[in-house]
Enzyme design. Structure first.
Site, mmCIF file in Angstrom:
data_model
loop_
_atom_site.group_PDB
_atom_site.id
_atom_site.type_symbol
_atom_site.label_atom_id
_atom_site.label_comp_id
_atom_site.label_asym_id
_atom_site.label_seq_id
_atom_site.Cartn_x
_atom_site.Cartn_y
_atom_site.Cartn_z
ATOM 1 N N LYS A 1 -5.191 -2.401 10.093
ATOM 2 C CA LYS A 1 -5.453 -2.560 8.655
ATOM 3 C C LYS A 1 -5.706 -4.011 8.239
ATOM 4 O O LYS A 1 -6.463 -4.265 7.305
ATOM 5 C CB LYS A 1 -4.229 -2.084 7.858
ATOM 6 N N THR B 1 -4.899 6.338 0.094
ATOM 7 C CA THR B 1 -6.153 7.094 0.044
ATOM 8 C C THR B 1 -6.072 8.218 -0.983
ATOM 9 O O THR B 1 -5.104 8.975 -1.003
ATOM 10 C CB THR B 1 -6.441 7.701 1.428
ATOM 11 N N HIS C 1 -4.096 13.780 0.901
ATOM 12 C CA HIS C 1 -4.342 12.870 2.030
ATOM 13 C C HIS C 1 -3.201 12.944 3.043
ATOM 14 O O HIS C 1 -3.434 13.084 4.252
ATOM 15 C CB HIS C 1 -4.510 11.437 1.526
ATOM 16 N N TYR D 1 1.006 2.063 15.762
ATOM 17 C CA TYR D 1 1.779 2.219 14.523
ATOM 18 C C TYR D 1 3.212 2.717 14.700
ATOM 19 O O TYR D 1 4.000 2.649 13.735
ATOM 20 C CB TYR D 1 1.028 3.086 13.512
ATOM 21 N N GLU E 1 -9.250 3.881 -2.443
ATOM 22 C CA GLU E 1 -7.988 3.669 -3.148
ATOM 23 C C GLU E 1 -8.246 2.971 -4.487
ATOM 24 O O GLU E 1 -9.326 2.451 -4.749
ATOM 25 C CB GLU E 1 -7.042 2.784 -2.309
ATOM 26 N N ASP F 1 0.857 -1.188 0.000
ATOM 27 C CA ASP F 1 0.000 0.000 0.000
ATOM 28 C C ASP F 1 0.892 1.237 0.000
ATOM 29 O O ASP F 1 1.773 1.359 0.844
ATOM 30 C CB ASP F 1 -0.880 -0.020 1.256
ATOM 31 N N TYR G 1 1.120 5.661 -0.341
ATOM 32 C CA TYR G 1 0.610 6.781 0.466
ATOM 33 C C TYR G 1 0.829 8.009 -0.415
ATOM 34 O O TYR G 1 1.475 8.956 -0.004
ATOM 35 C CB TYR G 1 1.459 6.811 1.746
ATOM 36 N N GLU H 1 -10.814 3.552 3.308
ATOM 37 C CA GLU H 1 -9.904 4.395 2.539
ATOM 38 C C GLU H 1 -10.185 4.148 1.068
ATOM 39 O O GLU H 1 -10.122 3.007 0.592
ATOM 40 C CB GLU H 1 -8.435 4.090 2.887
#
Lengths: 415, 415
Positions: A253, A349, A133, A244, A201, A126, A128, A199
């Site tokens: 997630k 996102t 965002h 995190y 995506e 994933d 970013y 999110e």
């Protein structure tokens, strides 16, 4: 181009699309398929009937399979040729158009099929890559004046996600339980997430296996991309924010991610290429690119309460992405990390500049401080039990429409 | 217990071990295998010859396979029974001991076999469960007074790693290239990593597929663990430190990880159970456990320069782990994340309290400030091109020795 199959003007699955998927037909037979309008076409039978005989290199029935992986691995020269052949077959006056038995055996109404995961996903990453965002999140959780971290404009930040819990549109997701630390608590507590989010995506699917140590250049990256899907990266914000640091998202997630059933090929999206946002500061050489590498794809998110109707809560566009797919794949492999057929690389996102274009509840409600009003009079800071989130995506230009259909998922109460 | 096969007193592969792996025999035939002393035993042929007929539930030749996944998925009652039956067969005076033809057909010298990846790894997670390692890293990169982040003692911090680039011991790894930001530079630069490191870890392999939404309790977790391997989580510190905020390690790790070829079952490790370090503050209920959940496994790391000899650079022990495997698996699934057969869950770097027990060059040289002197007169801050890193692991108690052999990997220059 006019197809012998009738479909409405605003169908995502026009003759210009020809996406690929996998379906259970009549609850008993699984095969790879395509879609035209509201008809799902069994490609395994179409192949058996000889309609794809002219496609060079298609030496066996790769459609008689539970996933598209073996077909995708054939590479663009063959998968493109299949797509173009199908387009030709679906035209008025094609040999198929006049063949009632073949149409009856290969064409199925939507209610006769159940879509499955189109690919086996060996690895999922994933990114970013939306600056809007990343800026919103940085402003909320860190410092509005320095919302972006120092590395953000130099490389497409990404992390490895969980491949096992990627599911097809329609699969229900249980609200995750986990450890969270409310602001005023001395110690963490355990229970169902109170800040469940989506999110918005998109993801791309890779069509080759590379060797460890090898890299894919920006220039060649699009040749390694079979096509794209809509992707909902479900996120439990309260679990995520506690867990995190310092190694990234984990249980916030990995309880589930949803993808749309149809892989739309990169070739079908070519007419919708558009310029990328200017990257400043200039990126390092291995990330430099030429030409239009972004795609103008309209995106919508709907929230549907139990027994309620769809509420449009976000309107975004894939063209907003700061980092494009070619850069993402080049970066991912520049260190020699190998990729595998079926790998899924998600965008992160996709938020735009306007408040109604934000791609998560976190941003739309600004961390719950500005709840969304729904058409049934209720409000949402985050997602409630039994709410369904539906994402739609389509490109449109000069009367040509190519779309993804939707990815939808309902949140069930915690188990 | 005395085996009919002779082996030295300090063999890792005593009659008490009976690990599982996969090998190419005589460069032409692949099968699952076990090892006794310095002999590798072809289990597919042993099964065909009827020696495993008495094992209930072993209804077909699961050893005629390129991976152990199908065998592992049979579950503990069957895999344990196979292990015990093999142990019995390897004893003096067993029916096999007297059967020269079967021994000749099933037993191979080490130089006749090439070990392969023992399992297909669908998902790989790396934890961060050594308090000494997390404290060292926190002290170096953040604040010696507050080295551990607030969540560390409340949950086993972990993140998803890259499954595609996990390779078997002996596979060479190219030094990764990537983006780094030297301290005094205005902008990031691109080139081969200058801070290539190892991480001394162990990993466990899961034997079941769970449903999304389900969890594995601490109490039951060990039933879901088939066995363990040695694990080298190669790390490029300079790439990692620039890229890792806010979503965790990515290209600093995913260029390669190495595992040892033999999976040592949890049952073989039972005699070496030991108490866990006291967890204070008390953990949440879903992480509480009873009994000895740590394992006393000696670990060593050697660095061997090109044309040089092995230098022992670290002596650690798996018993130092703050978070145990049962807690890791319970935490990973408490949110409903599903696991799959063959999944690999790694411990994170295993450091002890003493300086010579640190599990990475980063810690051993304290970020390069205190280089290691090698027996050829050279020094190392990090790993040089053509250096080989070798990790060894074994447990020993009351004259019983059970070991892992080694995981080794040579670093080649960047491609």
């Amino acid at each position: 181009m006019t197809s012998f199959t009738q479909y409405s003007e605003n169908s995502d699955f026009s003759i210009h699309n020809i996406p690929f998927g996998v379906a259970v037909f009549n609850k008993e037979y699984i095969a790879c398929c395509t879609r035209i309008g509201d008809m799902v076409v069994d490609l395994a039978t179409l192949y058996d009937y000889g309609f794809l005989d002219e496609v060079e290199g298609l030496t066996e029935n790769y459609f008689e399979a539970y996933t598209l992986n073996a077909f995708i691995e054939l590479g663009k020269p063959i998968t493109n040729a299949v797509r173009l052949k199908l387009q030709e077959l679906f035209l008025e006056n094609s040999p198929l158009a006049k063949d009632e038995k073949s149409i009856s055996d290969c064409f199925f109404d939507l209610d006769q099929v159940q879509m499955m995961m189109p690919v086996h996903v060996p690895n999922y990453t994933d990114f970013y890559s939306s600056i809007e965002h990343a800026t919103n999140v940085g402003a909320m959780f860190r410092d509005p004046e320095n919302a972006l971290l120092p590395n953000w404009k130099h490389l497409p930040v990404g992390y490895h996600g969980r491949a096992s819990s990627i599911v097809i549109s329609g699969v229900e997701i249980h609200r995750p339980k986990g450890q969270t630390k409310p602001k005023d608590a001395v110690s963490p507590i355990f229970g169902p997430s109170q800040q469940l989010d989506f999110e918005l995506e998109m993801g791309f699917i890779v069509n080759e296996n590379t060797e460890m140590g090898d890299s894919i250049s920006v220039e060649n990256a699009e040749d390694s991309i079979f096509g794209m899907v809509l992707f909902n990266d479900w996120s439990a914000r309260d679990i995520q924010s506690w867990e995190y640091v310092p190694l990234g998202p984990f249980l916030g997630k990995n309880f589930g991610s949803s993808i749309s059933p149809w892989i739309v090929t990169l070739e079908a999206l070519v007419p919708f290429r558009t310029a990328s946002p200017k990257q400043d500061p200039e990126v390092l050489d291995y990330l430099k690119f030429e030409g239009d590498k972004n795609f103008d794809i309209n995106l919508e998110v709907y929230l549907k309460p139990e027994n309620g109707t769809e509420n449009l809560i976000s309107e975004s566009n894939f063209k907003f992405m700061y980092w494009n797919m070619a850069q993402q794949l080049a970066h991912h492999t520049v260190n020699g990390c190998n990729v595998e057929v079926g790998d899924l690389y998600a965008s992160g996102t996709i938020s735009g500049k306007d408040k109604n274009s934000y791609g998560s509840m976190l941003e739309l409600t600004w961390r719950g401080t500005n709840p969304i009003k729904l058409n049934d009079g209720t409000e949402r800071k985050f997602i409630n039990d039994n709410d369904t989130i539906i994402m739609k995506g389509w490109a449109e230009k000069d009367g040509i429409r190519v779309g993804f259909g939707e990815v939808s998922g309902q949140i069930l109460p915690a188990k």
